[in-house]
Motif scaffolding. Sequence first.
Motif, PDB file in Angstrom:
ATOM      1  N   ARG A  74       0.814  -1.209   0.000  1.00 39.72           N
ATOM      2  CA  ARG A  74       0.000   0.000   0.000  1.00 39.72           C
ATOM      3  C   ARG A  74       0.848   1.261   0.000  1.00 39.72           C
ATOM      4  NH1 ARG A  74       0.852   1.842   4.890  1.00 39.72           N
ATOM      5  NH2 ARG A  74       0.202   1.029   6.852  1.00 39.72           N
ATOM      6  N   LEU A  75       0.252   2.330  -0.505  1.00 42.08           N
ATOM      7  CA  LEU A  75       0.864   3.649  -0.437  1.00 42.08           C
ATOM      8  C   LEU A  75       0.697   4.187   0.980  1.00 42.08           C
ATOM      9  CD1 LEU A  75      -0.557   5.207  -3.723  1.00 42.08           C
ATOM     10  CD2 LEU A  75       1.729   4.288  -3.352  1.00 42.08           C
ATOM     11  N   ASP A  76       1.554   5.109   1.372  1.00 40.98           N
ATOM     12  CA  ASP A  76       1.467   5.689   2.718  1.00 40.98           C
ATOM     13  C   ASP A  76       0.113   6.345   2.988  1.00 40.98           C
ATOM     14  OD1 ASP A  76       4.020   4.862   3.361  1.00 40.98           O
ATOM     15  OD2 ASP A  76       4.948   6.795   2.887  1.00 40.98           O
ATOM     16  N   VAL A  77      -0.487   6.937   1.964  1.00 37.45           N
ATOM     17  CA  VAL A  77      -1.776   7.611   2.137  1.00 37.45           C
ATOM     18  C   VAL A  77      -2.889   6.620   2.494  1.00 37.45           C
ATOM     19  CG1 VAL A  77      -2.499   7.508  -0.280  1.00 37.45           C
ATOM     20  CG2 VAL A  77      -3.256   9.401   1.165  1.00 37.45           C
ATOM     21  N   ALA A  78      -2.702   5.360   2.168  1.00 35.87           N
ATOM     22  CA  ALA A  78      -3.733   4.331   2.381  1.00 35.87           C
ATOM     23  C   ALA A  78      -3.536   3.652   3.730  1.00 35.87           C
ATOM     24  CB  ALA A  78      -3.700   3.321   1.251  1.00 35.87           C
ATOM     25  N   ASP A  79      -3.587   4.433   4.783  1.00 35.69           N
ATOM     26  CA  ASP A  79      -3.316   3.895   6.117  1.00 35.69           C
ATOM     27  C   ASP A  79      -4.570   3.623   6.936  1.00 35.69           C
ATOM     28  OD1 ASP A  79      -4.069   6.489   6.550  1.00 35.69           O
ATOM     29  OD2 ASP A  79      -2.353   7.006   7.814  1.00 35.69           O
ATOM     30  N   SER A  80      -5.749   3.823   6.315  1.00 34.64           N
ATOM     31  CA  SER A  80      -6.992   3.650   7.067  1.00 34.64           C
ATOM     32  C   SER A  80      -8.130   3.221   6.150  1.00 34.64           C
ATOM     33  CB  SER A  80      -7.368   4.978   7.731  1.00 34.64           C
ATOM     34  OG  SER A  80      -8.691   4.933   8.217  1.00 34.64           O
ATOM     35  N   PRO A  81      -9.032   2.382   6.660  1.00 36.18           N
ATOM     36  CA  PRO A  81     -10.223   2.039   5.874  1.00 36.18           C
ATOM     37  C   PRO A  81     -11.165   3.234   5.702  1.00 36.18           C
ATOM     38  CG  PRO A  81     -10.027   0.607   7.813  1.00 36.18           C
ATOM     39  CD  PRO A  81      -8.922   1.607   7.872  1.00 36.18           C
ATOM     40  N   ARG A  82     -10.908   4.327   6.416  1.00 37.44           N
ATOM     41  CA  ARG A  82     -11.733   5.537   6.292  1.00 37.44           C
ATOM     42  C   ARG A  82     -11.242   6.445   5.162  1.00 37.44           C
ATOM     43  NH1 ARG A  82     -16.112   4.231   7.356  1.00 37.44           N
ATOM     44  NH2 ARG A  82     -16.746   6.388   7.356  1.00 37.44           N
ATOM     45  N   LEU A  83     -10.243   5.981   4.417  1.00 39.58           N
ATOM     46  CA  LEU A  83      -9.754   6.724   3.259  1.00 39.58           C
ATOM     47  C   LEU A  83     -10.918   6.974   2.295  1.00 39.58           C
ATOM     48  CD1 LEU A  83      -7.225   7.736   1.624  1.00 39.58           C
ATOM     49  CD2 LEU A  83      -7.201   5.458   0.582  1.00 39.58           C
ATOM     50  N   TRP A  84     -10.975   8.181   1.737  1.00 42.38           N
ATOM     51  CA  TRP A  84     -12.010   8.511   0.748  1.00 42.38           C
ATOM     52  C   TRP A  84     -11.341   8.666  -0.613  1.00 42.38           C
ATOM     53  CZ3 TRP A  84     -15.107  13.710   0.322  1.00 42.38           C
ATOM     54  CH2 TRP A  84     -16.085  13.584  -0.662  1.00 42.38           C
ATOM     55  N   PRO A  85     -11.167   7.550  -1.333  1.00 43.80           N
ATOM     56  CA  PRO A  85     -10.596   7.650  -2.677  1.00 43.80           C
ATOM     57  C   PRO A  85     -11.684   7.957  -3.699  1.00 43.80           C
ATOM     58  CG  PRO A  85     -10.755   5.344  -2.023  1.00 43.80           C
ATOM     59  CD  PRO A  85     -11.320   6.172  -0.902  1.00 43.80           C
ATOM     60  N   ILE A  86     -11.382   8.930  -4.550  1.00 48.23           N
ATOM     61  CA  ILE A  86     -12.256   9.247  -5.676  1.00 48.23           C
ATOM     62  C   ILE A  86     -11.495   8.838  -6.926  1.00 48.23           C
ATOM     63  CG2 ILE A  86     -13.481  11.049  -6.942  1.00 48.23           C
ATOM     64  CD1 ILE A  86     -13.598  12.646  -4.285  1.00 48.23           C
ATOM     65  N   VAL A  87     -11.972   7.795  -7.568  1.00 52.72           N
ATOM     66  CA  VAL A  87     -11.274   7.214  -8.717  1.00 52.72           C
ATOM     67  C   VAL A  87     -11.658   7.977  -9.987  1.00 52.72           C
ATOM     68  CG1 VAL A  87     -10.825   5.085 -10.001  1.00 52.72           C
ATOM     69  CG2 VAL A  87     -11.317   4.975  -7.544  1.00 52.72           C
TER      70      VAL A  87
END
Length: 133
Positions: A74-87
Amino acid sequence: MTPELGIDRLLDQVRGRLERVDARTAYQAQQDGRAVLVDIRPAAQRAEYGEIPGAYVIERNVLEWRLDPHSSARLDVADSPRLWPIVVCQEGYASSLAAASLQDTGLPLATDLAGGFAAWRAAGLPVTDPLAH
């Protein structure tokens, strides 16, 4: 045996569980630090049309591994399931399928940009000059 959905039905099905966002909402969420934009477009499209400044460029074939908080890749930014990725894809189709896959991986806030990069550009939001590459 499961009846065949076809891509249009599959797309409707996955979009039914996404809270898709428009370009201005995505831009504001990125600027506020509430969301990360994830550009899954191939290099050729990024070179031809430009890129969104500050977006994470993640090839589609490794997307889930780079954003899964439990993945060793994983990337460092992806450290939580609460991440809000907008693809983001070029026109907002492949991104819907990718966002649904991220939800299935354990990122419930994953969604996509309705209309894709084309909608972002049409809204007059910042893009890199494709000729600058």
